[in-house]
Write a protein that holds these residues in place. Sequence first.
Motif, short mmCIF file in Angstrom:
data_model
loop_
_atom_site.label_atom_id
_atom_site.label_comp_id
_atom_site.label_asym_id
_atom_site.label_seq_id
_atom_site.Cartn_x
_atom_site.Cartn_y
_atom_site.Cartn_z
N GLN A 60 0.81 -1.21 0.00
CA GLN A 60 0.00 0.00 0.00
C GLN A 60 0.85 1.27 0.00
O GLN A 60 0.36 2.33 -0.38
CB GLN A 60 -0.92 0.01 1.21
CG GLN A 60 -1.99 -1.07 1.20
CD GLN A 60 -2.85 -1.01 2.43
OE1 GLN A 60 -2.54 -1.58 3.46
NE2 GLN A 60 -3.96 -0.30 2.34
N LEU A 61 2.10 1.17 0.43
CA LEU A 61 2.96 2.35 0.53
C LEU A 61 3.89 2.50 -0.66
O LEU A 61 4.59 3.51 -0.75
CB LEU A 61 3.80 2.27 1.81
CG LEU A 61 3.02 2.12 3.12
CD1 LEU A 61 3.98 2.05 4.29
CD2 LEU A 61 2.04 3.26 3.30
N GLN A 62 3.89 1.53 -1.56
CA GLN A 62 4.88 1.56 -2.64
C GLN A 62 4.59 2.60 -3.72
O GLN A 62 5.48 3.00 -4.46
CB GLN A 62 4.98 0.17 -3.29
CG GLN A 62 5.43 -0.92 -2.33
CD GLN A 62 6.71 -0.56 -1.61
OE1 GLN A 62 7.74 -0.29 -2.22
NE2 GLN A 62 6.65 -0.54 -0.29
N SER A 63 3.35 3.05 -3.81
CA SER A 63 3.00 3.99 -4.88
C SER A 63 3.31 5.44 -4.51
O SER A 63 3.24 6.32 -5.37
CB SER A 63 1.51 3.88 -5.21
OG SER A 63 0.72 4.21 -4.07
N LEU A 142 -2.43 6.97 5.79
CA LEU A 142 -2.31 5.58 5.37
C LEU A 142 -1.13 4.91 6.05
O LEU A 142 -1.21 3.75 6.48
CB LEU A 142 -2.15 5.51 3.85
CG LEU A 142 -1.87 4.14 3.25
CD1 LEU A 142 -3.02 3.18 3.54
CD2 LEU A 142 -1.62 4.24 1.75
N ARG A 143 -0.02 5.64 6.17
CA ARG A 143 1.16 5.07 6.81
C ARG A 143 0.88 4.69 8.26
O ARG A 143 1.27 3.62 8.73
CB ARG A 143 2.32 6.10 6.76
CG ARG A 143 3.66 5.53 7.22
CD ARG A 143 4.62 6.65 7.55
NE ARG A 143 4.96 7.46 6.42
CZ ARG A 143 6.12 7.42 5.76
NH1 ARG A 143 7.04 6.57 6.14
NH2 ARG A 143 6.36 8.24 4.76
N LEU A 144 0.17 5.55 8.97
CA LEU A 144 -0.18 5.25 10.36
C LEU A 144 -1.10 4.03 10.44
O LEU A 144 -0.97 3.20 11.33
CB LEU A 144 -0.86 6.46 10.99
CG LEU A 144 0.05 7.65 11.30
CD1 LEU A 144 -0.78 8.83 11.78
CD2 LEU A 144 1.08 7.29 12.35
N GLU A 145 -2.05 3.93 9.50
CA GLU A 145 -2.94 2.77 9.48
C GLU A 145 -2.14 1.49 9.24
O GLU A 145 -2.39 0.47 9.90
CB GLU A 145 -3.99 2.95 8.37
CG GLU A 145 -5.00 4.05 8.62
CD GLU A 145 -6.00 3.69 9.70
OE1 GLU A 145 -6.11 2.49 10.03
OE2 GLU A 145 -6.68 4.60 10.20
N VAL A 146 -1.19 1.55 8.32
CA VAL A 146 -0.38 0.36 8.01
C VAL A 146 0.47 -0.03 9.21
O VAL A 146 0.57 -1.22 9.57
CB VAL A 146 0.49 0.63 6.77
CG1 VAL A 146 1.53 -0.47 6.59
CG2 VAL A 146 -0.38 0.72 5.52
N LEU A 147 1.11 0.95 9.85
CA LEU A 147 1.94 0.65 11.02
C LEU A 147 1.10 0.11 12.17
O LEU A 147 1.52 -0.80 12.89
CB LEU A 147 2.69 1.91 11.46
CG LEU A 147 3.81 2.39 10.54
CD1 LEU A 147 4.41 3.69 11.05
CD2 LEU A 147 4.89 1.34 10.39
N SER A 148 -0.09 0.67 12.33
CA SER A 148 -0.98 0.19 13.39
C SER A 148 -1.40 -1.26 13.13
O SER A 148 -1.47 -2.07 14.05
CB SER A 148 -2.21 1.09 13.50
OG SER A 148 -1.84 2.39 13.87
N GLN A 149 -1.68 -1.57 11.87
CA GLN A 149 -2.07 -2.93 11.53
C GLN A 149 -0.92 -3.91 11.77
O GLN A 149 -1.13 -5.02 12.27
CB GLN A 149 -2.52 -3.00 10.06
CG GLN A 149 -3.00 -4.37 9.62
CD GLN A 149 -4.17 -4.88 10.44
OE1 GLN A 149 -5.12 -4.16 10.67
NE2 GLN A 149 -4.10 -6.13 10.88
#
Length: 453
Positions: A60-63, A142-149
């Motif tokens: 999700q963060l690669q784009s 989005l980055r915070l959501e990914v790190l939280s997950q």
Amino acid sequence: MKRYLESALLACKGGLMIASACTLVLLPMKGVAAVTSESASDKTITLPWVLEKTLLSNPQLQSFPYELRVSEALTLQAGITPNPKLSVELENLLGTGDKQGVENAEVSLGLSQLIELGDKRQRRIDFAHASKRQSLAEYELLRLEVLSQATLSYYQLLRFQALLEWNQQGIQIEQKALKAIELRAKAGAVAKADVTKMALRLMRARSAQQQLEGDIQVAKQRLAANWAGEAHFDRAEGELASLTELPSAADVLNAIETAPQYLQLLSVERLMYAKRRVEESKAQYDITLGMGIRSYDGFDDAALMFNFSMPIPLSNPNQGNILAAKANESLAMEQQKLVRGQLKLTLLEVHQSMVNSARQAELLQKELQPLAQRLLKETELAYQTGQANVLQLADAQSELQNIKRELIEAKTAVYLQKLELERITGQSMSAAHQRQLSHSFLNTEPMMAQENH
């Protein structure tokens, strides 16, 4: 590692990134270099290692780098001014009679330039910058959501590891009890049914052990999915220890001002404001200035010519777009108020749930568990002297195991609810962090890094 630090510092130094997000993004810095090599050798991973791996490889963060290039290109495009125009006009050419041939041709050569009024170019640049900041705010959310997950998956793995150890302890207790019952059965002190009953309980525990081992494999795969990889590790380091300090309700509510969702709406408002300014600038008409040379009588004579043109302002042709932009700006402001109220209620609810879970964990650990341990010891002594039957012994064992299981679940709930507060606010919710937060965001401790992980 270098690419990760560069990408994280780029957004922080640019001043476009949420301050609390900078703290979370730079989480792994203090220990990543050390734990990476250790994790590769002993197959034990740590939370900082997981977060670094997730930041570098999450799909999700690669784009984001490509989206950033698009924003920079659009900013460049917004600053481009109109080019001058060259025009050539031929009249009275290849006619009939007196206009035959090119002897009476009239040739006009002109150069004109569109001049933008109303500060249109700067308004376009401002809008492009606001769009870029909006993209960065969305990316940080989005980055915070990914790190939280990723952190949530890590805690779930710790939970299953704790349950596996808990069940193993139960197996050892029941094995010990089964041996004691078998000895008494050989002496004729108890019935064979007692031996069978304890053996059945032991088999159930071993069956649960097998199920938990399978759950751990699933949890490993779910954790590795955060960086789109495979689970090439054995276990997660750490345990769900009791949290000695919890954030107060006041600390949680103070973090609303820096909540990523709230700041993202602020960036939307700035974007809508810039959009309205662009639409208002279009209401100012542009002018076109030009000059050139016109030849007469077969190029024998020539004269200068000047040109000026502009629309006649009978009405504002952009008034509908201006009204729409104002409405969108008002909508963004109203959404801020609604989200702020919703965040307050949500944070208070999660905080109260965290406090309740922490109290429950403390009660289980300090009062109920010691009582259950004493009950088991007393029941074992009573069973050995014939004052208690096997059902009473089994109940005492179950009581202790159930309390231990409830303690694991209560501790897990505290960690998950604390993580939810950090996900919403974008800040660490440790008490030490909250004390430092009043001085500087840059001095904060990493989220959860000081909590025995």
